[in-house]
Motif scaffolding. Structure first.
Motif, short mmCIF file in Angstrom:
data_model
loop_
_atom_site.label_atom_id
_atom_site.label_comp_id
_atom_site.label_asym_id
_atom_site.label_seq_id
_atom_site.Cartn_x
_atom_site.Cartn_y
_atom_site.Cartn_z
N ASP A 114 0.83 -1.21 0.00
CA ASP A 114 0.00 0.00 0.00
C ASP A 114 0.86 1.26 0.00
OD1 ASP A 114 -2.31 -1.50 -0.04
OD2 ASP A 114 -2.74 -1.25 2.10
N GLY A 115 1.93 1.26 0.79
CA GLY A 115 2.85 2.40 0.81
C GLY A 115 3.52 2.59 -0.54
N TRP A 116 3.91 1.48 -1.15
CA TRP A 116 4.52 1.52 -2.48
C TRP A 116 3.54 2.12 -3.48
CZ3 TRP A 116 3.37 -0.49 -7.22
CH2 TRP A 116 4.39 -0.49 -8.17
N LEU A 117 2.28 1.66 -3.45
CA LEU A 117 1.27 2.17 -4.37
C LEU A 117 1.03 3.67 -4.17
CD1 LEU A 117 -1.26 -0.78 -4.26
CD2 LEU A 117 -0.05 0.03 -6.30
N ALA A 118 1.15 4.14 -2.94
CA ALA A 118 0.94 5.56 -2.65
C ALA A 118 2.05 6.43 -3.25
CB ALA A 118 0.86 5.79 -1.14
N CYS A 119 3.23 5.86 -3.46
CA CYS A 119 4.38 6.65 -3.91
C CYS A 119 4.85 6.33 -5.32
CB CYS A 119 5.54 6.44 -2.94
SG CYS A 119 5.22 7.13 -1.31
N ALA A 120 4.43 5.22 -5.85
CA ALA A 120 4.90 4.81 -7.19
C ALA A 120 4.35 5.73 -8.26
CB ALA A 120 4.46 3.38 -7.48
N PRO A 121 5.13 5.94 -9.33
CA PRO A 121 4.58 6.68 -10.47
C PRO A 121 3.29 6.01 -10.95
CG PRO A 121 6.93 6.30 -10.75
CD PRO A 121 6.50 5.50 -9.56
N ARG A 122 2.31 6.81 -11.32
CA ARG A 122 0.97 6.30 -11.64
C ARG A 122 0.99 5.18 -12.68
NH1 ARG A 122 -2.08 4.85 -8.76
NH2 ARG A 122 -1.02 6.39 -7.55
N ASP A 123 1.77 5.33 -13.75
CA ASP A 123 1.79 4.28 -14.78
C ASP A 123 2.35 2.97 -14.23
OD1 ASP A 123 4.35 5.51 -14.65
OD2 ASP A 123 4.84 4.80 -16.66
N LEU A 124 3.37 3.03 -13.39
CA LEU A 124 3.93 1.83 -12.78
C LEU A 124 2.92 1.19 -11.82
CD1 LEU A 124 6.33 -0.08 -12.29
CD2 LEU A 124 7.15 1.56 -10.57
N ALA A 125 2.27 2.00 -11.01
CA ALA A 125 1.27 1.48 -10.08
C ALA A 125 0.10 0.83 -10.83
CB ALA A 125 0.75 2.60 -9.17
N ASP A 126 -0.32 1.44 -11.94
CA ASP A 126 -1.41 0.88 -12.75
C ASP A 126 -1.01 -0.46 -13.34
OD1 ASP A 126 -2.98 3.07 -12.14
OD2 ASP A 126 -2.68 4.05 -14.09
N ARG A 127 0.22 -0.55 -13.86
CA ARG A 127 0.70 -1.83 -14.42
C ARG A 127 0.78 -2.90 -13.34
NH1 ARG A 127 4.64 1.44 -16.79
NH2 ARG A 127 6.28 0.35 -15.62
N PHE A 128 1.25 -2.50 -12.16
CA PHE A 128 1.36 -3.44 -11.03
C PHE A 128 -0.03 -3.95 -10.64
CE2 PHE A 128 1.35 -4.30 -6.45
CZ PHE A 128 2.35 -5.28 -6.38
N ALA A 129 -0.98 -3.03 -10.51
CA ALA A 129 -2.33 -3.41 -10.12
C ALA A 129 -2.98 -4.33 -11.15
CB ALA A 129 -3.19 -2.16 -9.91
N ALA A 130 -2.60 -4.16 -12.42
CA ALA A 130 -3.13 -5.01 -13.49
C ALA A 130 -2.36 -6.33 -13.60
CB ALA A 130 -3.08 -4.25 -14.81
N GLY A 131 -1.35 -6.51 -12.76
CA GLY A 131 -0.57 -7.74 -12.79
C GLY A 131 0.48 -7.77 -13.89
#
Length: 133
Positions: A114-131
């Motif tokens: 959750d902390g990582w998602l709060a700070c990650a660049p949006r495109d990276l967080a979106d890719r991570f969330a999409a697996g």
């Protein structure tokens, strides 16, 4: 009991994480994504200890983790009264503290993610969330 080595192992499992040291103290470990710290060692300062007054400060290793906003911080604190807490120094700041000797591996992993998602660049967080990461 979780340790900072456990934190390092879990954080390293997240995309594009770098580990370094606190830019002020130069000794405390910090985990960043996209140049932003999402978790760091947070020992108590003399001022922090003084603010506890007659109350015994939480012992053991203490980790700070960022949140997306203050509402998320409050929700996290309410859900994990046993291991997560805050101090006056963090008032108005979107981060909380974790007493590592009271947190389970699964809860710690979720908190770091959750902390990582709060700070990650949006495109990276979106890719991570999409697996995709």
């Amino acid at each position: 009991m979780q340790t900072f080595d456990d934190v390092a192992r879990l954080a390293a499992g997240l995309p594009q994480v770098t580990e370094g040291v606190d830019k002020y103290r130069k000794t405390n470990r910090t985990w960043e994504v996209g140049g932003k710290a999402f978790a760091w060692e947070r020992p108590f300062s003399k001022a922090d200890i003084k603010r506890f007054g007659d109350v015994q400060p939480p012992d053991g290793p203490i980790l700070a983790i960022r949140t997306a906003d203050l509402a998320e911080k409050e929700a996290i604190l309410a859900a994990h009264l046993d291991a997560f807490f805050t101090i006056p120094h963090f008032n108005g700041f979107s981060a909380y503290l974790v007493q590592l000797d009271k947190v389970t591996p699964n809860v710690l992993s979720e908190a770091l993610t959750d902390g990582w998602l709060a700070c990650a660049p949006r495109d990276l967080a979106d890719r991570f969330a999409a697996g995709e990461s």
